[in-house]
Design an enzyme around this catalytic site. Structure first.
Site, PDB file in Angstrom:
ATOM      1  N   TYR A 210      -3.055  -0.851  10.006  1.00 48.86           N
ATOM      2  CA  TYR A 210      -2.961  -1.176   8.566  1.00 48.86           C
ATOM      3  C   TYR A 210      -1.588  -0.749   8.034  1.00 48.86           C
ATOM      4  O   TYR A 210      -0.904  -1.516   7.347  1.00 48.86           O
ATOM      5  CB  TYR A 210      -4.080  -0.455   7.836  1.00 48.86           C
ATOM      6  CG  TYR A 210      -4.178  -0.684   6.348  1.00 48.86           C
ATOM      7  CD1 TYR A 210      -3.593   0.202   5.442  1.00 48.86           C
ATOM      8  CD2 TYR A 210      -4.879  -1.772   5.829  1.00 48.86           C
ATOM      9  CE1 TYR A 210      -3.692   0.008   4.084  1.00 48.86           C
ATOM     10  CE2 TYR A 210      -4.993  -1.967   4.459  1.00 48.86           C
ATOM     11  CZ  TYR A 210      -4.410  -1.071   3.597  1.00 48.86           C
ATOM     12  OH  TYR A 210      -4.510  -1.260   2.233  1.00 48.86           O
TER      13      TYR A 210
ATOM     14  N   SER B 218       0.873  -1.183   0.000  1.00 48.03           N
ATOM     15  CA  SER B 218       0.000   0.000   0.000  1.00 48.03           C
ATOM     16  C   SER B 218       0.902   1.221   0.000  1.00 48.03           C
ATOM     17  O   SER B 218       2.078   1.117   0.383  1.00 48.03           O
ATOM     18  CB  SER B 218      -0.864  -0.022   1.267  1.00 48.03           C
ATOM     19  OG  SER B 218      -1.429   1.253   1.503  1.00 48.03           O
TER      20      SER B 218
HETATM   21  C1  GCO Z   1      -7.148   4.916   3.901  1.00 51.17           C
HETATM   22  C2  GCO Z   1      -7.260   4.089   2.646  1.00 51.17           C
HETATM   23  C3  GCO Z   1      -5.882   3.604   2.203  1.00 51.17           C
HETATM   24  C4  GCO Z   1      -6.017   3.004   0.814  1.00 51.17           C
HETATM   25  C5  GCO Z   1      -4.794   2.342   0.289  1.00 51.17           C
HETATM   26  C6  GCO Z   1      -3.720   3.312   0.021  1.00 51.17           C
HETATM   27  O1  GCO Z   1      -7.964   4.721   4.815  1.00 51.17           O
HETATM   28  O2  GCO Z   1      -6.239   5.758   3.935  1.00 51.17           O
HETATM   29  O3  GCO Z   1      -8.122   2.981   2.831  1.00 51.17           O
HETATM   30  O4  GCO Z   1      -5.406   2.680   3.133  1.00 51.17           O
HETATM   31  O5  GCO Z   1      -7.022   2.039   0.818  1.00 51.17           O
HETATM   32  O6  GCO Z   1      -4.390   1.311   1.150  1.00 51.17           O
HETATM   33  O7  GCO Z   1      -2.620   2.605  -0.483  1.00 51.17           O
END
Ligand code: GCO
Length: 262
Positions: free
Chosen positions: A159, A146
């Site tokens: 995440y 990501s």
């Molecule tokens: C957030 C988004 C990001 C994108 C993606 C970016 O909440 O900022 O969901 O996480 O989905 O992963 O690369």
């Protein structure tokens, strides 16, 4: 004459978690390039729903019912896939969840759940798929990182920590397995219009305006734009590419941005 460099005919690909969104588009892209593609879901209903969506789109892409965080289920289903479909030549570790919660408010169990699915699962699935790739002396592993592998954002700490870890796991897998002619790389999506980001891209949402202004391309990505990068990293066109994170982000990571309202 078609270019064989990007041809996946005769290859078998497993795309984890490809029941919707970016994973589904990647699975379709690999199938369009000739691969025989399968996916997994831990939920029976969602697996069936996804199989119907693939069939409606004209693709014979079968789902296997297992949880990528449970090693015994992973081992059992990799054996099933390799018996029923064929040796896995291409693995895309796509399965992931996101929980948008400030660190102070996030429970430890919530943090652990994100790490388990978004990072530990890639370790588990890769560790068991790579055994066959090592025996056959060829294979492609693509981890879906990501832009949060590089940047933080408030409320997505778990995440981002998982995706940052996945970037380094990618480089570590590449280091240990390149000698077996196995190329391990990653794709780092920027902001794409999916159900996962629907709440962020709603018109009038300040975040939507922020992403539009922060992205040099001036728009959200279309999930179908991940097909090419996935086929590239799954094909012989990338046979000397190892440990690379290919960011597909409209240029967000290339720039500091510009002053507001310019
Ligand atoms: C957030 C988004 C990001 C994108 C993606 C970016 O909440 O900022 O969901 O996480 O989905 O992963 O690369």
């Amino acid at each position: 004459m078609t270019n064989k460099l990007f041809d996946l005919t005769g290859k078998t690909a497993l795309v984890t978690g490809a029941s919707h969104g970016l994973g589904m588009e990647i699975a379709i892209g690999l199938a369009e390039a000739g691969a025989k593609v399968v996916f997994n879901n831990h939920n029976a209903e969602k697996k069936i729903e996804a199989e119907k969506a693939y069939e409606k789109a004209g693709f014979d892409i079968k789902g296997y019912l297992f949880d990528v965080t449970k090693e015994a289920e992973v081992i059992e289903n990799i054996q099933k896939i390799e018996k029923e479909v064929g040796p896995i030549d291409i693995l895309v570790n796509n399965a992931a969840i996101i929980k948008r919660i400030p660190i102070l408010d996030m429970k430890v169990e919530e943090f652990r759940e994100v790490m388990d699915i978004d990072l530990v699962a890639a370790f588990i699935v890769s560790k068991h798929v790579v055994k066959g790739m090592i025996e056959r002396r060829h294979g492609k592993i693509i981890n879906i990182c990501s832009m949060m592998s590089e940047l933080g954002r408030d409320t997505v700490a778990a995440y981002a920590a998982a995706k940052g870890g996945l970037k380094m796991l990618t480089k570590s897998m590449a280091t240990e397995w390149a000698k077996y002619n196995i190329q391990v790389n990653a794709i780092g999506p920027g902001y794409f219009a999916t159900s996962q980001t629907a709440s962020l891209q709603a018109t009038g949402n300040p975040f939507n305006d922020f992403i539009i202004s922060r992205t040099p391309a001036g728009k959200w990505g279309d999930p179908a734009q991940l097909k090419g990068p996935a086929v590239f990293l799954a094909s012989e066109a990338s046979d000397f590419v190892n440990g690379h994170v290919l960011y597909v982000d409209g240029g967000i990571l290339a720039t500091i941005g510009k002053p507001v309202n310019t």
